[in-house]
Write an enzyme that holds these catalytic residues in place. Structure first.
Site, PDB file in Angstrom:
ATOM      1  N   LYS A   1       0.817  -1.215   0.000  1.00 50.67           N
ATOM      2  CA  LYS A   1       0.000   0.000   0.000  1.00 50.67           C
ATOM      3  C   LYS A   1       0.856   1.272   0.000  1.00 50.67           C
ATOM      4  O   LYS A   1       2.070   1.214   0.135  1.00 50.67           O
ATOM      5  CB  LYS A   1      -0.940  -0.018   1.213  1.00 50.67           C
TER       6      LYS A   1
HETATM    7  C1  LIG Z   1     -10.093  -2.422  -1.440  1.00 47.26           C
HETATM    8  C2  LIG Z   1      -9.485  -3.174  -0.296  1.00 47.26           C
HETATM    9  N1  LIG Z   1     -10.188  -3.314   0.842  1.00 47.26           N
HETATM   10  C3  LIG Z   1      -9.676  -3.947   1.909  1.00 47.26           C
HETATM   11  C4  LIG Z   1      -8.421  -4.490   1.890  1.00 47.26           C
HETATM   12  C5  LIG Z   1      -7.931  -5.248   3.083  1.00 47.26           C
HETATM   13  O1  LIG Z   1      -6.769  -4.734   3.630  1.00 47.26           O
HETATM   14  P1  LIG Z   1      -5.758  -5.693   4.423  1.00 47.26           P
HETATM   15  O2  LIG Z   1      -5.063  -6.543   3.429  1.00 47.26           O
HETATM   16  O3  LIG Z   1      -4.850  -4.732   5.117  1.00 47.26           O
HETATM   17  O4  LIG Z   1      -6.564  -6.503   5.376  1.00 47.26           O
HETATM   18  C6  LIG Z   1      -7.648  -4.359   0.749  1.00 47.26           C
HETATM   19  C7  LIG Z   1      -6.275  -4.930   0.718  1.00 47.26           C
HETATM   20  O5  LIG Z   1      -5.637  -5.177  -0.217  1.00 47.26           O
HETATM   21  C8  LIG Z   1      -8.177  -3.706  -0.384  1.00 47.26           C
HETATM   22  O6  LIG Z   1      -7.481  -3.571  -1.516  1.00 47.26           O
END
Ligand SMILES: Cc1ncc(COP(=O)(O)O)c(C=O)c1O
Length: 400
Positions: A185
């Protein structure tokens, strides 16, 4: 000599992240209390133009925390795009509710506001617009619909840290904003996330749920069932360093995205999303669509050919309504999402991270051009072969 491998993403970590993480370790405050945590939450709230920010263990737990705090429960429905990472829909299911998939806008690749109203039922409690691949969803009409129908809005800004919509920060526009700090990210602590909001009561409820539901005034008294979704002080230390370095990180990512857009603009069969006039996108993963007829080969063939040249890529997310946990319920509701399906079939994400050099981007783009051209040439040669009659070859006379 074999060209060097280009991964699809890489966290940008410097001596500052190492120093702050070491300071957190040396302080012995390595769990979910500490100076870095307080500092990060304050700084992230200010940078996101929100009154409050709370660190969480991931973007997924940030989403779940927001939905749980908003009281989402069994039998409820939430409007979400199907073109997103699975966590958006999973968080709805964690609450016993059902995601109702609505198609995306072909221009923004985000939830299409014109299709939301038809999906609202008496069971609908909220909307989760996802700022997909860093581009803001068209929030004004979404907020208007939410007000009209008495719904909350949780902005999934996991991929859109510091993106803005009409000059306002993504994550500050809805009822709650959620962010991810996973390794690929814009800001990262390896794993991590945050929720943002402007409502004091909501902040209090999210803080309570984040810490097992423990009453802040009475230790080991748990009036509700909560979760352990607390970010650690070590992760917050890394994030404090990332916050200090964010202008440089974003500027380099932006330059890479611009370079891709320029280099690939005239390649036949490649379509690139343009930023809406009201959008300031976060430069997350540069993505484009590959039309097999005009480009020369399918998206997956391109990915395989890039891999042979030591260049990694990712296919676009598989639409969630096509995935086993959601397929049946989407089918029952006759979900027809042509724009989502098209993006899922044709989209590819290309390497995007600050350490990528200009020469790397040029190598990726010229490889893409070469691969498309050589497939087209092969196709033309095959067509020519098919339509050109084979000349009859005189049989050599047998020796008497
Ligand atoms: C649009 C979206 N929502 C939620 C998430 C979830 O984040 P995490 O991987 O930190 O749990 C991601 C992660 O890639 C994402 O791209």
């Amino acid at each position: 000599m074999k060209p060097s491998f280009i991964p699809v993403s890489m966290p940008d970590l410097s001596e500052l992240e190492t120093r702050y993480a070491s300071e957190a370790v040396a302080s012995t405050w390595i769990s979910s209390t500490g100076a870095f945590l307080d500092r990060f939450e304050e700084e992230f709230a200010v940078a996101s133009d929100c009154r409050f920010a709370l660190g969480t263990t991931s973007g997924t737990t940030a989403l779940h925390l927001a939905l749980a705090a908003l009281g989402l429960g069994q039998g409820d429905e939430v409007i979400v795009p199907s073109m997103t990472y699975i966590a958006t829909a999973n968080a709805v299911r964690y609450c016993g509710a059902e995601p109702i998939f609505v198609d995306i806008d072909p221009a923004t690749w985000c939830l299409d506001p014109s299709q939301i109203e038809a999906a609202i039922t008496p069971k609908t409690k909220g909307i989760i617009p996802v700022h997909l691949l860093g581009h803001p969803a068209d929030m004004d009409p979404i907020m208007k619909l939410a007000v009209t129908h008495g719904l909350w809005v949780v902005e999934d800004a996991a991929e859109a840290t510091f993106a803005s919509y009409k000059g306002r920060m993504c994550g500050s526009l809805g009822t709650v904003g959620t962010f991810s700090f996973f390794g690929n990210k814009i800001l990262t602590s390896g794993e991590g996330g945050a929720v943002t909001c402007n409502d004091e009561a909501l902040r209090h409820r999210m803080a309570l749920l984040r810490g097992q539901g423990m009453d802040p005034q009475k230790r080991y008294h748990f009036p509700i069932v909560g979760y352990n979704y607390r970010l650690t002080n070590v992760a917050a230390a890394i994030l404090c360093a990332q916050m200090e370095r964010r202008d440089g990180i974003i500027a380099r990512r932006q330059a890479i995205v611009r370079m891709y857009a320029e280099e690939l603009a005239d390649v036949p069969g490649i379509a690139i999303r343009q930023d809406a006039p009201w959008a300031e996108s976060a430069p997350w993963m540069f993505s484009c669509l590959i039309d097999p007829t005009t480009f020369g080969c399918r998206r997956d063939d391109l990915a395989a050919a890039l891999k042979e040249r030591e260049i990694d890529s990712r296919p676009m997310f598989i639409p969630i309504h096509r995935l086993p946990p959601y397929r049946q319920s989407a089918k029952k509701r006759h979900a027809v999402l042509p724009v989502t399906d098209r993006l899922g079939a044709l989209g590819i994400m290309l390497p995007t991270y600050p350490q990528l050099t200009d020469a790397d981007v040029l190598r990726i783009c010229s490889s893409i051009r070469d691969i498309g051209r050589s497939h087209l040439n092969r196709r033309i040669a095959a067509q020519v072969h098919r339509i050109t009659p084979t000349p009859s070859v005189a049989q050599p006379r047998k020796a008497a």
